[in-house]
Design a protein around this motif. Structure first.
Motif, short mmCIF file in Angstrom:
data_model
loop_
_atom_site.label_atom_id
_atom_site.label_comp_id
_atom_site.label_asym_id
_atom_site.label_seq_id
_atom_site.Cartn_x
_atom_site.Cartn_y
_atom_site.Cartn_z
N ILE A 1 0.85 -1.18 0.00
CA ILE A 1 0.00 0.00 0.00
C ILE A 1 0.89 1.24 0.00
O ILE A 1 1.97 1.24 0.60
N LEU A 2 0.45 2.25 -0.71
CA LEU A 2 1.13 3.54 -0.74
C LEU A 2 0.29 4.51 0.09
O LEU A 2 -0.89 4.70 -0.19
N ILE A 3 0.89 5.09 1.11
CA ILE A 3 0.16 5.99 2.01
C ILE A 3 0.62 7.41 1.77
O ILE A 3 1.81 7.72 1.79
N ASP A 4 -0.34 8.30 1.54
CA ASP A 4 -0.03 9.70 1.22
C ASP A 4 -0.96 10.61 2.04
O ASP A 4 -1.73 10.14 2.88
N LYS A 5 -0.92 11.90 1.76
CA LYS A 5 -1.76 12.86 2.46
C LYS A 5 -3.23 12.52 2.27
O LYS A 5 -3.63 11.99 1.23
N GLY A 6 -4.06 12.88 3.25
CA GLY A 6 -5.50 12.73 3.14
C GLY A 6 -6.16 14.08 2.90
O GLY A 6 -5.49 15.08 2.64
N ARG A 7 -7.49 14.09 3.04
CA ARG A 7 -8.24 15.31 2.75
C ARG A 7 -8.21 16.31 3.90
O ARG A 7 -8.55 17.47 3.73
N ASP A 8 -7.82 15.83 5.10
CA ASP A 8 -7.61 16.73 6.23
C ASP A 8 -6.50 16.16 7.10
O ASP A 8 -5.97 15.09 6.81
N VAL A 9 -6.16 16.88 8.17
CA VAL A 9 -4.98 16.50 8.96
C VAL A 9 -5.14 15.16 9.68
O VAL A 9 -4.16 14.53 10.06
N HIS A 10 -6.38 14.74 9.88
CA HIS A 10 -6.63 13.49 10.63
C HIS A 10 -6.69 12.26 9.71
O HIS A 10 -6.90 11.15 10.19
N LYS B 1 -5.49 9.91 6.07
CA LYS B 1 -4.48 9.54 5.08
C LYS B 1 -5.18 8.91 3.87
O LYS B 1 -6.27 8.35 4.01
N SER B 2 -4.54 9.02 2.72
CA SER B 2 -5.04 8.31 1.54
C SER B 2 -4.23 7.03 1.37
O SER B 2 -3.09 6.94 1.84
N VAL B 3 -4.82 6.05 0.70
CA VAL B 3 -4.13 4.77 0.50
C VAL B 3 -4.39 4.27 -0.92
O VAL B 3 -5.50 4.37 -1.44
N VAL B 4 -3.32 3.77 -1.54
CA VAL B 4 -3.41 3.13 -2.87
C VAL B 4 -3.02 1.68 -2.66
O VAL B 4 -1.97 1.38 -2.11
N LEU B 5 -3.89 0.76 -3.07
CA LEU B 5 -3.67 -0.67 -2.84
C LEU B 5 -3.17 -1.36 -4.10
O LEU B 5 -3.75 -1.20 -5.19
N ILE B 6 -2.08 -2.11 -3.95
CA ILE B 6 -1.53 -2.93 -5.04
C ILE B 6 -1.43 -4.36 -4.54
O ILE B 6 -0.84 -4.61 -3.48
N GLU B 7 -2.03 -5.29 -5.25
CA GLU B 7 -1.98 -6.71 -4.88
C GLU B 7 -1.41 -7.52 -6.03
O GLU B 7 -1.90 -7.43 -7.17
N ASP B 8 -0.36 -8.29 -5.73
CA ASP B 8 0.30 -9.12 -6.74
C ASP B 8 0.68 -8.29 -7.98
O ASP B 8 0.53 -8.74 -9.11
N GLY B 9 1.15 -7.08 -7.73
CA GLY B 9 1.57 -6.21 -8.82
C GLY B 9 0.45 -5.56 -9.59
O GLY B 9 0.67 -4.89 -10.60
#
Length: 456
Positions: free
Chosen positions: A382-391, A393-401
């Motif tokens: 998973i790639l974790i980046d900024k979210g829409r507010d300070v509390h 986070k956003s997440v991008v999910l990659i499974e088996d490439g």
């Protein structure tokens, strides 16, 4: 605008129930803009099973306002709003019944989060509010009380808006609002737009999306559309009647949403995303001496590159950086075309792989590190980046490439639990565009948090 609400009642015969508690949150699609929470004296008996379920008894309601005393506030907070509730038919019927007793016709558009959840998350085991929020990791306080259930519905609805990549909910809402208050005045339209990262949707008078874009400053970008003189901007200026938006916090999430939603919605003023907008790829092969060679080359239809680049210049810039960082050989990276040793060997920046002065085993460790770092083939992460507010986070999910989708979370247990994590994710298409977007972003953003997932 939405009025997200929950009502607790006395129970009893159909259309004879009375309201014991009501909570309404006015929601603009991004944040709560107003709220009303109150106990209500129903002036009738509360069924014993309801007392056990909600904890609300007749003694608590003796000094509570009667419905006619809160009716004006309910009308105000729901005016020009779409009513949203979990099992909306029930809550809306109860409200209409109470207003009918007062001789007042109460009419609003409604949306049901049960039906929306069934459409947008078809694989859930149960669609009851308690089980659904638990499966999605949404915290609920005061279950079976109006305020707790209404706030849980706000959080659920926010997630459903994110999962609605065809934008049907937003398009329908815009269509309703056009009739009442949205003026086709360019200055007015920009006033309430945020200066945040996200995706924006330009609508015509029928609510149709005519253009989708991404920006790190939504308001600034829309002003540019409204003031530029190019042909696309002029068409936007003539046809625009409203602008809606989704804050993402993360530029990566904005890029992925823009790519996906242009393909799904096919807005008339968007040029189709070109599949050839990245032309160069990083490839590897092992030469006759056993050394891993890297090279930047034009992307071939039937070959899968390690990573991709928009043009040759950015590809060469990347390979030069890799040579420097990993102490690779210019010649084995396709930069130096000399027959003997490479230039860097002469200045002692190359360990001599070009002339057999370094073993393939030692050299290949570093070359393979470049390949591993810039490819997510066969990886679960998973790639974790900024979210829409300070509390958040956003997440991008990659499974088996394979890129699976995006989501948002505010509690660590939501991403530590694989089942909940997958429920939070808005599924998206995996294609060469998304691969390029993700790999390019990973190269440019060294602070991006990457977590490899353990198999369940």
């Amino acid at each position: 605008m939405y009025a997200i609400l929950d009502i607790e009642t006395t129970g009893g015969k159909y259309n004879e129930e009375g309201i014991t508690e009501i909570a309404v949150y006015q929601f603009d699609g991004h944040k709560v803009t107003d709220q009303f929470i109150s106990l209500v004296n129903p002036e009738r008996e509360i069924q014993p099973f309801v007392v056990n379920l909600t904890g609300i008894n007749s003694n608590m309601l003796k000094n509570a306002p009667k419905f006619y005393e809160v009716a004006k506030r309910i009308v105000e907070i729901t005016e020009d709003c779409i009513i949203v509730a979990h099992n909306a038919d029930f809550d809306y019927r109860i409200l209409k019944t109470e207003f009918k007793r007062l001789g007042f016709p109460f009419k609003r558009k409604t949306l049901c989060t049960v039906e929306l959840s069934q459409q947008l998350m078809p694989d859930m085991e149960s669609y009851s509010l308690g089980k659904l929020t638990r499966a999605l990791g949404i915290p609920v306080s005061d279950r079976h009380r109006a305020n707790g259930d209404a706030m849980a519905t706000v959080k659920l609805f926010k997630m459903l808006l994110n999962k609605d990549t065809s934008k049907k909910i937003i398009k329908d809402a815009v269509k309703i609002e056009q009739k009442s208050k949205l003026a086709p005045n360019l200055k007015e339209i920009t006033e309430d737009l945020p200066s945040d990262t996200g995706v924006y949707y330009i609508h015509d008078a029928q609510g149709n999306i005519i253009y989708i874009g991404k920006s790190n400053n939504i308001r600034k970008r829309i002003i540019q559309h409204f003031t530029n003189k190019n042909s696309k901007s002029k068409k936007i200026q003539v046809q625009v009647n409203a602008v809606t938006y989704e804050k993402t916090g993360s530029e990566l999430v904005a890029l992925l949403k823009e790519s996906e939603e242009i393909k799904k919605n096919k807005p008339i003023l968007n040029r189709a995303l070109k599949r050839n907008r990245f032309t160069q790829g990083l490839y590897s092969f092992v030469d006759e001496n056993g050394y891993v060679n890297l090279k930047i080359s034009h992307i071939k239809p039937n070959e899968k590159p390690i990573t991709t680049f928009t043009n040759r210049k950015s590809g060469i810039s990347f390979i030069n950086r890799m040579v420097e960082v990993y102490e690779l050989c210019n010649k084995l990276c396709g930069i130096d075309k000399s027959i003997t040793s490479c230039f860097n060997y002469g200045i002692e920046s190359c360990h001599g792989a070009c002339i057999g002065g370094e073993t393939p085993e030692d050299y290949n460790k570093r070359a393979n590190e470049v390949i591993l770092k810039n490819s997510y083939d066969n990886k679960d992460m998973i790639l974790i980046d900024k979210g829409r507010d300070v509390h958040e986070k956003s997440v991008v999910l990659i499974e088996d490439g394979i890129f699976k989708g995006i989501g948002f979370f505010d509690l660590n247990h939501q991403i530590n639990n694989r089942e909940i994590l997958e429920s939070l994710i808005t599924p998206m298409q995996n294609n060469r565009d998304t691969q390029h977007i993700i790999q390019s972003y990973m190269r440019r953003n060294k602070r991006l948090k990457i977590i490899e997932l353990q198999n369940a």
